[in-house]
Design a protein around this motif. Structure first.
Motif, PDB file in Angstrom:
ATOM      1  N   PRO A  57       0.876  -1.132   0.047  1.00 30.54           N
ATOM      2  CA  PRO A  57      -0.050  -0.072   0.034  1.00 30.54           C
ATOM      3  C   PRO A  57       0.878   1.168  -0.012  1.00 30.54           C
ATOM      4  CG  PRO A  57      -0.975  -1.676   1.584  1.00 30.54           C
ATOM      5  CD  PRO A  57       0.272  -2.103   1.007  1.00 30.54           C
ATOM      6  N   GLN A  58       2.054   1.071   0.379  1.00 29.71           N
ATOM      7  CA  GLN A  58       2.900   2.379   0.474  1.00 29.71           C
ATOM      8  C   GLN A  58       3.291   2.778  -1.022  1.00 29.71           C
ATOM      9  OE1 GLN A  58       6.310   2.088   3.301  1.00 29.71           O
ATOM     10  NE2 GLN A  58       5.047   0.562   4.368  1.00 29.71           N
ATOM     11  N   GLY A  59       3.297   1.776  -1.930  1.00 30.17           N
ATOM     12  CA  GLY A  59       3.367   2.061  -3.359  1.00 30.17           C
ATOM     13  C   GLY A  59       4.834   2.544  -3.655  1.00 30.17           C
ATOM     14  N   SER A  60       5.789   2.315  -2.904  1.00 25.57           N
ATOM     15  CA  SER A  60       7.269   2.791  -3.331  1.00 25.57           C
ATOM     16  C   SER A  60       7.712   2.320  -4.566  1.00 25.57           C
ATOM     17  CB  SER A  60       8.275   2.265  -2.181  1.00 25.57           C
ATOM     18  OG  SER A  60       7.776   2.801  -0.918  1.00 25.57           O
ATOM     19  N   ALA A  61       7.240   0.966  -4.899  1.00 21.70           N
ATOM     20  CA  ALA A  61       7.740   0.397  -6.227  1.00 21.70           C
ATOM     21  C   ALA A  61       7.243   1.350  -7.573  1.00 21.70           C
ATOM     22  CB  ALA A  61       7.566  -1.127  -6.372  1.00 21.70           C
ATOM     23  N   SER A  62       5.941   1.529  -7.179  1.00 22.00           N
ATOM     24  CA  SER A  62       5.077   2.344  -8.234  1.00 22.00           C
ATOM     25  C   SER A  62       5.819   3.779  -8.310  1.00 22.00           C
ATOM     26  CB  SER A  62       3.859   2.298  -7.831  1.00 22.00           C
ATOM     27  OG  SER A  62       3.161   1.060  -7.593  1.00 22.00           O
ATOM     28  N   LEU A  63       6.023   4.147  -7.215  1.00 24.05           N
ATOM     29  CA  LEU A  63       6.511   5.493  -7.295  1.00 24.05           C
ATOM     30  C   LEU A  63       7.865   5.614  -8.129  1.00 24.05           C
ATOM     31  CD1 LEU A  63       5.604   7.220  -3.903  1.00 24.05           C
ATOM     32  CD2 LEU A  63       4.624   7.795  -5.980  1.00 24.05           C
ATOM     33  N   TRP A  64       8.626   4.717  -7.869  1.00 27.71           N
ATOM     34  CA  TRP A  64      10.152   4.328  -8.390  1.00 27.71           C
ATOM     35  C   TRP A  64       9.727   4.641  -9.958  1.00 27.71           C
ATOM     36  CZ3 TRP A  64      14.035   1.497  -5.268  1.00 27.71           C
ATOM     37  CH2 TRP A  64      15.337   1.622  -5.886  1.00 27.71           C
ATOM     38  N   TYR A  65       8.665   3.861 -10.394  1.00 30.21           N
ATOM     39  CA  TYR A  65       8.756   3.836 -11.883  1.00 30.21           C
ATOM     40  C   TYR A  65       7.729   4.999 -12.509  1.00 30.21           C
ATOM     41  CZ  TYR A  65      11.083  -0.531 -12.931  1.00 30.21           C
ATOM     42  OH  TYR A  65      12.100  -1.273 -13.132  1.00 30.21           O
ATOM     43  N   GLY A  66       7.230   5.925 -11.362  1.00 30.84           N
ATOM     44  CA  GLY A  66       6.674   7.031 -12.060  1.00 30.84           C
ATOM     45  C   GLY A  66       5.173   6.996 -11.971  1.00 30.84           C
ATOM     46  N   PHE A  67       4.498   5.867 -11.396  1.00 30.39           N
ATOM     47  CA  PHE A  67       3.040   5.759 -11.156  1.00 30.39           C
ATOM     48  C   PHE A  67       2.595   6.412  -9.716  1.00 30.39           C
ATOM     49  CE2 PHE A  67       4.382   2.175 -14.035  1.00 30.39           C
ATOM     50  CZ  PHE A  67       3.645   2.538 -15.139  1.00 30.39           C
ATOM     51  N   LYS A  68       1.820   7.323 -10.047  1.00 27.87           N
ATOM     52  CA  LYS A  68       1.426   7.879  -8.694  1.00 27.87           C
ATOM     53  C   LYS A  68      -0.055   8.023  -8.991  1.00 27.87           C
ATOM     54  CE  LYS A  68       2.408  12.074  -5.659  1.00 27.87           C
ATOM     55  NZ  LYS A  68       2.812  13.370  -5.582  1.00 27.87           N
ATOM     56  N   ASP A  69      -0.990   7.681  -7.722  1.00 28.24           N
ATOM     57  CA  ASP A  69      -2.284   7.999  -7.738  1.00 28.24           C
ATOM     58  C   ASP A  69      -3.164   7.288  -9.072  1.00 28.24           C
ATOM     59  OD1 ASP A  69      -1.846   9.407  -5.247  1.00 28.24           O
ATOM     60  OD2 ASP A  69      -1.822  11.182  -6.774  1.00 28.24           O
ATOM     61  N   LYS A  70      -2.901   5.868  -8.986  1.00 27.73           N
ATOM     62  CA  LYS A  70      -3.518   5.386 -10.203  1.00 27.73           C
ATOM     63  C   LYS A  70      -4.947   4.912 -10.075  1.00 27.73           C
ATOM     64  CE  LYS A  70      -2.073   4.561 -13.678  1.00 27.73           C
ATOM     65  NZ  LYS A  70      -2.047   5.713 -14.834  1.00 27.73           N
ATOM     66  N   GLY A  71      -5.367   5.625  -9.057  1.00 23.95           N
ATOM     67  CA  GLY A  71      -6.791   5.057  -8.709  1.00 23.95           C
ATOM     68  C   GLY A  71      -7.079   3.871  -7.950  1.00 23.95           C
ATOM     69  N   LYS A  72      -8.013   3.288  -8.045  1.00 24.65           N
ATOM     70  CA  LYS A  72      -8.448   1.973  -7.239  1.00 24.65           C
ATOM     71  C   LYS A  72      -8.042   0.640  -8.092  1.00 24.65           C
ATOM     72  CE  LYS A  72     -12.242   3.705  -4.430  1.00 24.65           C
ATOM     73  NZ  LYS A  72     -13.633   3.362  -4.001  1.00 24.65           N
TER      74      LYS A  72
ATOM     75  N   ILE B  30       1.480  -3.695 -12.582  1.00 27.74           N
ATOM     76  CA  ILE B  30       0.077  -3.273 -11.846  1.00 27.74           C
ATOM     77  C   ILE B  30       0.796  -2.572 -10.468  1.00 27.74           C
ATOM     78  CG2 ILE B  30      -1.795  -4.216 -10.769  1.00 27.74           C
ATOM     79  CD1 ILE B  30      -1.642  -6.687 -12.080  1.00 27.74           C
ATOM     80  N   PRO B  31       0.490  -1.098 -10.983  1.00 30.41           N
ATOM     81  CA  PRO B  31       0.675  -0.265  -9.346  1.00 30.41           C
ATOM     82  C   PRO B  31      -0.046  -0.318  -8.310  1.00 30.41           C
ATOM     83  CG  PRO B  31       0.430   0.900 -11.579  1.00 30.41           C
ATOM     84  CD  PRO B  31      -0.215  -0.398 -11.929  1.00 30.41           C
ATOM     85  N   SER B  32       0.514  -0.107  -7.536  1.00 31.44           N
ATOM     86  CA  SER B  32      -0.288  -0.118  -5.977  1.00 31.44           C
ATOM     87  C   SER B  32      -1.360   0.868  -6.024  1.00 31.44           C
ATOM     88  CB  SER B  32       0.689   0.181  -5.043  1.00 31.44           C
ATOM     89  OG  SER B  32       0.084   0.014  -3.624  1.00 31.44           O
ATOM     90  N   SER B  33      -2.418   0.773  -5.117  1.00 36.60           N
ATOM     91  CA  SER B  33      -3.317   2.019  -5.009  1.00 36.60           C
ATOM     92  C   SER B  33      -3.265   2.421  -3.601  1.00 36.60           C
ATOM     93  CB  SER B  33      -4.656   0.962  -5.273  1.00 36.60           C
ATOM     94  OG  SER B  33      -5.666   1.946  -4.679  1.00 36.60           O
TER      95      SER B  33
END
Length: 254
Positions: free
Chosen positions: A43-58, A85-88
Motif C-alpha cells: 500500500p505504500q506504493g514505493s515500487a510504483s513511485l519508483w517507476y513514475g506511477f502515482k495515484d493510479k486510482g483504485k 500493476i501499480p499499487s493503489s
C-alpha cells in the motif's frame, strides 16, 4: 518463451532492500530480454513511485475486491519488456474488504489465473512489510519466494520468524511454494560485521542463500529520486552489476 515463474519478494522488516530488489531485479530481467510483470502489493506504493506511477486510482484494489479484470490495471513502464500493476492508495483497505470473503488469500491467484494470455516469463510481487492478507495473497499465488535480508545481525532474528510463516503457508495454502533464495543486501565489504553476517547466513541456511549479494551502494538510494531503475540511472555502478548478477543466477543455465 519458457515457463512462467512467479516470485514473491517478501520481508516483514523495513530497510531490508525488498522494494529496491523488486524494482531493480525486474529491470535486469527485462534487460536480459525476459518479459516481466511487476505487481506492487505494498500500500505504500514505493515500487510504483519508483517507476513514475502515482495515484493510479483504485486499480489493484478493484482487482482484488470487485470484478475488475487484470488487463485493465496493467501499465507499460519506461523499460522495454517490463509491465506493472501499480499499487493503489486505498490498498490498505483490502484487509477489511476481504475479511468476510471465502478463500480471501487466493483472490489474486484466481483473478490472474483467469487471464487467457499471460505473455510473461516472470511475475514479481513486491509484498507489504506486514504478513497480512495482501502478503498471504502473494505467497498463495507465488511458486517461489525471494527474501532480501539486510546484512545486519538484527535481521537474522526476523528471518527465522519469516521462514516459519512461509512454512505455515506451504502446509496450509500452497504446498508447492519454495524458496528461490535468501538475498544478502546492503552488504558493506569494508566492515567485518557485514561479512560475518553473510557468512552466518550461509552457514545457518545452507543451500538457501543466493550466491549473489547486493552491496551497499549510494546510487541505489539515489535512483528512486530520479524515477529510474538502477539499469537506467547508472548502468555501470555496483548496484546495477549486482542486480544483473542476481538476474543471471535466477535465470540459471540456458
Amino acid at each position: 518463451m519458457g515457463q512462467l515463474r512467479i516470485i514473491a519478494i517478501v520481508n516483514q522488516k523495513g530497510g531490508s532492500g525488498k522494494t529496491t530488489t523488486a524494482v531493480n531485479l525486474a529491470a535486469t530481467l527485462a534487460e536480459a530480454n525476459k518479459k516481466v510483470l511487476l505487481i506492487d502489493l505494498d500500500p505504500q506504493g514505493s515500487a510504483s513511485l519508483w517507476y513514475g506511477f502515482k495515484d493510479k486510482g483504485k486499480g489493484l484494489y478493484n482487482l482484488l475486491t470487485e470484478d475488475e479484470r487484470p488487463e485493465n490495471v496493467i501499465e507499460k513502464t519506461s523499460v522495454p519488456n517490463l509491465e506493472m500493476i501499480p499499487s493503489s492508495v486505498v490498498l490498505s483497505g483490502v484487509e477489511k474488504a476481504l475479511a468476510n470473503e471465502v478463500a480471501a488469500e487466493s483472490t489474486l491467484k484466481t483473478k490472474m489465473a483467469n487471464m487467457a494470455n499471460k505473455p510473461w516469463d516472470y511475475i514479481l510481487i513486491d509484498c507489504p512489510p506486514t504478513l497480512g492478507i495482501l502478503s498471504l495473497n502473494a505467497l498463495t499465488m507465488a511458486e517461489e519466494v525471494l527474501v532480501p535480508v539486510e546484512a545486519h545481525v538484527m535481521a537474522l532474528h526476523g528471518l527465522v520468524q519469516l521462514l516459519k510463516t512461509i512454512n505455515v503457508v506451504q502446509q496450509r495454502l500452497n504446498p508447492g511454494l519454495k524458496i528461490a533464495g535468501i538475498l544478502p543486501c546492503r552488504v558493506d565489504n569494508r566492515t567485518k560485521h557485514s561479512s560475518e553476517v553473510v557468512q552466518q547466513l550461509r552457514t545457518r541456511f545452507e543451500g538457501k542463500v543466493c550466491n549473489s549479494v547486493i552491496r551497499e551502494n549510494i546510487r541505489l538510494a539515489e535512483a528512486p529520486l530520479h524515477v529510474k531503475p538502477i539499469t537506467v540511472y547508472d548502468p555501470n555502478c555496483n548496484g546495477a552489476k549486482d542486480y544483473r548478477q542476481l538476474a543471471v543466477e535466477l535465470i540459471g543455465p540456458t
